[in-house]
Scaffold this motif. Structure first.
Motif, PDB file in Angstrom:
ATOM      1  N   LYS A 144       0.788  -1.291   0.032  1.00  0.00           N
ATOM      2  CA  LYS A 144      -0.031  -0.082   0.037  1.00  0.00           C
ATOM      3  C   LYS A 144       1.016   1.349   0.063  1.00  0.00           C
ATOM      4  N   TRP A 145       1.985   1.126   0.150  1.00  0.00           N
ATOM      5  CA  TRP A 145       3.051   2.363   0.093  1.00  0.00           C
ATOM      6  C   TRP A 145       3.962   2.298  -0.904  1.00  0.00           C
ATOM      7  N   LEU A 146       4.238   3.607  -1.398  1.00  0.00           N
ATOM      8  CA  LEU A 146       5.386   3.902  -2.541  1.00  0.00           C
ATOM      9  C   LEU A 146       6.245   4.849  -1.918  1.00  0.00           C
ATOM     10  N   TYR A 147       7.435   4.994  -2.513  1.00  0.00           N
ATOM     11  CA  TYR A 147       8.453   6.023  -2.133  1.00  0.00           C
ATOM     12  C   TYR A 147       9.282   6.338  -3.096  1.00  0.00           C
ATOM     13  N   SER A 148       9.927   7.808  -3.251  1.00  0.00           N
ATOM     14  CA  SER A 148      10.701   8.339  -4.145  1.00  0.00           C
ATOM     15  C   SER A 148      11.532   9.222  -3.508  1.00  0.00           C
ATOM     16  N   THR A 179       3.898   7.620  -0.969  1.00  0.00           N
ATOM     17  CA  THR A 179       2.528   7.738  -1.470  1.00  0.00           C
ATOM     18  C   THR A 179       1.896   6.567  -0.661  1.00  0.00           C
ATOM     19  N   ARG A 180       0.656   6.925  -0.720  1.00  0.00           N
ATOM     20  CA  ARG A 180      -0.308   5.718  -0.025  1.00  0.00           C
ATOM     21  C   ARG A 180      -1.242   5.274  -0.968  1.00  0.00           C
ATOM     22  N   LEU A 181      -1.084   4.198  -1.460  1.00  0.00           N
ATOM     23  CA  LEU A 181      -2.153   3.551  -2.617  1.00  0.00           C
ATOM     24  C   LEU A 181      -3.540   3.406  -2.002  1.00  0.00           C
ATOM     25  N   LEU A 182      -4.666   3.860  -2.539  1.00  0.00           N
ATOM     26  CA  LEU A 182      -6.063   3.737  -2.180  1.00  0.00           C
ATOM     27  C   LEU A 182      -6.522   2.381  -3.055  1.00  0.00           C
ATOM     28  N   GLY A 183      -6.248   1.303  -2.863  1.00  0.00           N
ATOM     29  CA  GLY A 183      -6.403   0.218  -3.713  1.00  0.00           C
ATOM     30  C   GLY A 183      -6.274   0.647  -4.948  1.00  0.00           C
ATOM     31  N   ASN A 184      -7.195   0.097  -5.882  1.00  0.00           N
ATOM     32  CA  ASN A 184      -7.006   0.652  -7.364  1.00  0.00           C
ATOM     33  C   ASN A 184      -7.774   1.918  -7.890  1.00  0.00           C
ATOM     34  N   LYS A 185      -8.040   2.474  -6.628  1.00  0.00           N
ATOM     35  CA  LYS A 185      -8.708   3.782  -7.043  1.00  0.00           C
ATOM     36  C   LYS A 185      -7.940   5.001  -7.105  1.00  0.00           C
ATOM     37  N   ASP A 272     -16.577   4.993  -8.698  1.00  0.00           N
ATOM     38  CA  ASP A 272     -17.529   3.866  -9.323  1.00  0.00           C
ATOM     39  C   ASP A 272     -17.615   4.448 -10.835  1.00  0.00           C
ATOM     40  N   ASN A 273     -18.348   5.529 -10.932  1.00  0.00           N
ATOM     41  CA  ASN A 273     -19.037   5.986 -12.091  1.00  0.00           C
ATOM     42  C   ASN A 273     -17.869   6.595 -13.032  1.00  0.00           C
TER      43      ASN A 273
END
Length: 739
Positions: A144-148, A179-185, A272-273
């Motif tokens: 769930k986390w990325l860094y740069s 960076t915190r990923l919010l699933g695939n959203k 979702d839309n």
């Protein structure tokens, strides 16, 4: 479009080797290489649209890289380095709606990271001794986390020994982000940047020469422009502080420091839309935004009887120039928010946007003058009264403290009416508030805040507050008459009112405070098939109520006066551009522009110390420094899949070097070329040459020539003058290591 030039974001040496680390996005209808720097490796290349540039338009993550370059220069806070994931262009119509400014705007986005570890190290050097290191590492932490993280270091001594400083450009920049990923959203990113810059080269970009009279120049014996310094060997100076009138001593090297801190929060989310929402914000604080400017005037000859001496007391005779120096001191803060919501409804791609941009400026400048010998490392001469510096704060010292705020809403719709017909349109409404302290009194020798002017007035800042509405609108229609051939037309208009930096001088009076309007109208034809993409357009662009502060020099002397000018500009032009791929591995970008930019309502008068009155009238004359003919040729060929040869030729036609079409420079070619070798998936190497035709000459304006008329031009043939010079022949090397 009147003049469309590539935007220089990276150095020539690495121009064709960084595509693995930086993705290039193109503006709609644009096939321009945005990676090639055509003149200055420290900042983006200006993309001309037929008007003098107001600012350098660079955006990072949807926000201005710097809110304004008037004080806090772009190249002191931003470089195109390995921290960027995408670099592209916004068209003038898109930029007008999203930012309020009609211009080709660089659109860059930070590299946030990915789940696997990646690193890239870029290295550049040239034969003058410049070295640049550029490192980025990025990866994932769990699911769930990325860094740069990035480090940028530039050590550039310039093409000559400055002596004022060991480097003409010393830049260091550090970035870190998580960076915190919010699933695939979507995702949320927090980023920090620190930048330090010292750019002595900013004050050493002029050289003396002999103006032949036919648009060409000759070198002064012993001085080769671009390879010799026209700055004194010692940076020790004395000036009057415009804030309190006290005389102070300093070293120019110590007055070039720029430091800035920036923290940014970047958010995007897909509902979702299918609607996509982004919210980007940043706070930037630059407690030091300082730089030094040099200027010139008339070059003349002194005899021993004039009473000037060298530092050791030796009487001086020979060529001298009245030199001018401005010391700029700034503190800048801004808080910027941009949010956008995009959603497709059938054939409509809608975008709703919001800008909330706040800018705080605390700025002043002091000026002084000195008499310098005309040679490499000129001597600062001592006058008969023992002084080395004079005219303190006589020429355009500036002061302002205040803020401006832009709150804007905008909407665009890209409507695909049918497979053959597309209609893009949008509008922007902006509430603009400016509150600034201003000193409207004319400047004089000995001017400072709190001082008493010759007319008895005490120099006291007064507040100016304005609340205004700005607007922008655009409409663009594209119609395919056949599968390959079509018509395109667009119209854009943007308005603004005078900005806070325009109040740093005497500023516009209430009568002069007027809306600035910039209309842009274009129309033409296009043809596309499998090997050519051709566009030909006629363009009209104008700008009303342009504000310009000019230092007008009395011809034949070093005496100058500062005048505030407000005028209009109109440009009509024709541009044809093509992207050609005639056979595998070969690509050619070609562009031709003819344009006629002219001044309107341009006139002013000035009274010099001896009572002499002079005027300047540039109505219907060609705008200085803007060529009427521009040509661009960029061929490239992949010799093998790993070996690429590229060339770049740019022609700038005849340009006028003063306001009244009296002095001019002949057309010139700027040339570049290189070869890049992808050794393997981990290593890229490159060699390139800047100015491989080794053209030498001058460009821009000629110091002290503002009031020279056409009728007087012949008198200046063979005279000694000074101005900016062409970038010298340079060999550059690059290497990129991926791990």
């Amino acid at each position: 479009m009147i003049a469309v030039w590539t935007s220089g974001l990276l150095s020539v040496a690495s121009a064709q080797t960084v595509t693995d680390s930086v993705n290039v996005k193109k503006a709609d209808g644009s096939e321009r290489n945005v990676m090639l720097n055509a003149s200055d490796a420290t900042k983006p290349r200006e993309i001309q649209i037929g008007l003098p540039s107001e600012d350098v338009n660079v955006y990072e993550n949807g926000l201005p890289a710097v809110y304004s370059s008037a004080v806090h220069k772009l190249q002191y806070h931003w470089r195109s380095d390995a921290s960027l994931g995408e670099v592209g262009l916004m068209s003038p119509s898109e930029s007008a709606i999203r930012t309020g400014n009609i211009a080709y705007s660089v659109d860059s986005y930070s590299k946030l990271g990915q789940k696997e570890f990646k690193g890239i190290l870029n290295y550049r050097a040239n034969h003058f001794g410049m070295q640049q290191f550029d490192l980025n590492v990025s990866g994932g932490i769990g699911d769930k986390w990325l860094y740069s993280g990035s480090v940028y270091q530039n050590f550039d001594p310039g093409s000559f020994e400055a002596k004022l400083d060991e480097y003409t450009d010393r830049m260091q920049m550090y970035r870190a982000g998580i960076t915190r990923l919010l699933g695939n959203k979507g995702k949320i990113s927090l980023q920090y940047k620190y930048a330090y810059s010292r750019n002595t080269g900013n004050e050493l970009n002029a050289a003396p020469f002999i103006y032949v009279g036919d648009g060409s120049i000759k070198e002064i014996p012993g001085f080769e422009p671009g390879l010799a310094s026209y700055g004194p060997a010692s940076g020790e100076i004395e000036y009057m502080d415009v804030m309190d009138g006290k005389m102070k001593k300093a070293n120019l090297r110590d007055l070039e420091n720029n430091r800035s801190h920036e923290i940014a929060l970047l958010t995007d989310y897909t509902f979702d839309n299918g609607a996509k929402w982004s919210l980007n914000m940043k706070y930037m604080n630059a407690p030091e935004a300082n730089y030094v400017d040099f200027g010139g005037s008339t070059i003349s000859e002194l005899s021993v009887e004039d009473g000037y001496t060298l530092a050791d007391g030796t009487p001086y005779s020979g060529l001298v120039e009245g030199r001018r120096t401005w010391l700029h001191f700034g503190k800048v803060q801004n808080f910027l928010i941009t949010s956008e919501l995009e959603k497709r409804f059938g054939n409509h791609q809608l975008r709703f946007g919001l800008n909330e941009w706040y800018y705080y400026l605390d700025y002043h400048s002091s000026s002084f003058q000195w008499v310098g010998s005309v040679k490499e490392y000129p001597d600062i001469l001592t006058a008969s009264d023992g002084s080395r510096f004079y005219g303190f704060n006589e020429l355009s010292p500036e002061y302002t403290v205040g803020s401006e705020n832009k709150l804007a809403v905008y909407v665009t719709d890209n409507w695909q009416i049918s497979p053959k017909l597309n209609f893009y349109y949008g509008g922007r409404l902006e509430y603009y508030r400016m509150s600034a302290d201003q000193v409207a009194h004319s400047r004089y020798s000995g001017f400072y805040i709190g001082g008493t002017a010759p007319d008895g007035e005490v120099i006291t800042p007064a507040n100016v507050t304005k609340d205004k509405l700005n607007y922008a609108a655009t409409a663009q229609l594209t119609y395919y008459m056949t599968k390959h051939f079509g018509l395109t037309a667009d119209a854009t208009v943007a308005t603004r009112f005078p900005r806070i930096n325009e109040y740093a001088g005497t500023g516009p009076t209430e009568e002069q405070y007027k809306r600035v309007t910039i209309p842009l109208i274009r129309g033409g034809l296009f043809y596309k098939n499998s090997w050519i993409d051709l566009t030909s357009m006629v363009t009209y662009i104008a700008k009303t109520n342009n504000i310009d502060q000019q230092n007008l020099t009395k011809p034949g002397t070093s005496e100058g006066k500062t005048v505030l000018l407000i005028y209009d500009i109109q440009t009509l032009g024709w541009t044809t551009s093509a992207e050609i791929d005639p056979f595998k591995g070969f690509h050619l970008h070609a562009l031709f522009t003819y344009q006629k930019p002219v001044y309107k309502n341009y006139s002013a008068g000035v009274t010099f110390n001896d009572g002499t009155q002079m005027s300047v009238n540039a109505n219907n004359m060609i705008v200085k420094e803007i060529p009427q003919i521009l040509v661009e040729l960029d061929p490239s060929y992949n010799i093998t899949k790993d070996l690429r040869l590229w060339l770049s030729f740019r022609y700038f036609g005849k340009t006028y070097a003063n306001l009244q079409e009296a002095l001019y420079f002949n057309g010139r070619w700027e040339t570049f070329g290189g070869i890049n070798w992808s050794v393997n998936k981990h290593l890229d190497l490159g060699v390139s040459v800047v100015n491989f035709l080794n053209q030498k000459g001058a460009k821009g304006t000629i110091s002290g020539s503002e009031l020279i008329t056409k009728e007087e031009a012949s008198k200046y043939a063979g005279c000694y003058m000074s101005g900016s010079y062409l970038r010298p022949f340079t060999v550059e090397f690059s290497a990129s290591i991926k791990f």
